[in-house]
Design an enzyme around this catalytic site. Sequence first.
Site: not given
Length: 319
Positions: A136, A234
């Site tokens: 990301e 994450s």
Amino acid sequence: MNHLEPEKPRISLLVAAPRGFCAGVDRAIKIVELAIEKYGAPVYVRHEIVHNRYVVDALKALGAIFVEELDEVPDGVPVVFSAHGVPKAVPHKAEERGLEYLDATCPLVSKVHRQAERQVEAGHHIIFVGHQNHPEVIGTFGQVDEGCMTLVETLEDVAALNPANPEKLSFLTQTTLSVDDTKAIIEALQDRFPSIVGPKGEDICYATSNRQDAVKNIAKSCDLLLVIGAPNSSNSLRLVEVAEREGTNAYLIQRADEIDLDWMKNVTTLGLTAGASAPEILVREVVNRLSEYFVVDEQQISTTDEHMVFKLPRGLEAA
Ligand code: SF4
């Protein structure tokens, strides 16, 4: 029950809610499934569509082929970009090659991409709070020209910043961070650079913060907490940290067979949750494995209801 069989010990299981799939993950998986339906197998997917091996394997069985780079996609086949988002150069390259592509970037990540563009247009340098090398972060950095964005991961990184123009700064954040850590980093940024601008609060998504709240809510009542998720997820890693900060030991597991029964010694109340890319079937798998050894008193503890649904890209809704 066979009367010679020893009685199983009881365990109280607190299952956090919300947990598991978020709207962005749900949409990304649907995009791959619908693309396979529409174009036929194989459909290429750049990077793991979501960070979960079970999901990736299920899509492979349907005809998805996962690659890390666009160069690995042969000409003439469709390619899907993962939920984490991609640098702008990737769709550009796909267009140049005449590849049909479908973008499964989560709309909440795309929103951060647009904010980054706007802030650079306004002449700001962006301080991006995130984890180095996460896809990301790579995707968001790839929305603007090189040198327009600086990554900070810690309070020490904030202290070491030396921007050319402290009056023209913005901040943005990764969507899957720890709510508490990010708050501290943003406060430190605002202390050092009072004119820094940014989104209200941060860009941490609803699913990440809801799953962290749900863990916070049960952690203190648990002797141990299990988080179902991948080591490269994450938001799942953050759930382990949230429990540990509440003083509760926590383990990240991908599948039920990773549970070490030694962990259960002296555990009377166990917490269970799943990261945003882990399907509910893996939660049930864990409950079933526990039931082989314990009488499980299962209770769902919910902090909020989620109703978020994201629209599919045009052209796929009717597939
Ligand atoms: Fe989107 Fe949040 Fe899910 Fe990531 S975790 S895919 S940002 S909803």
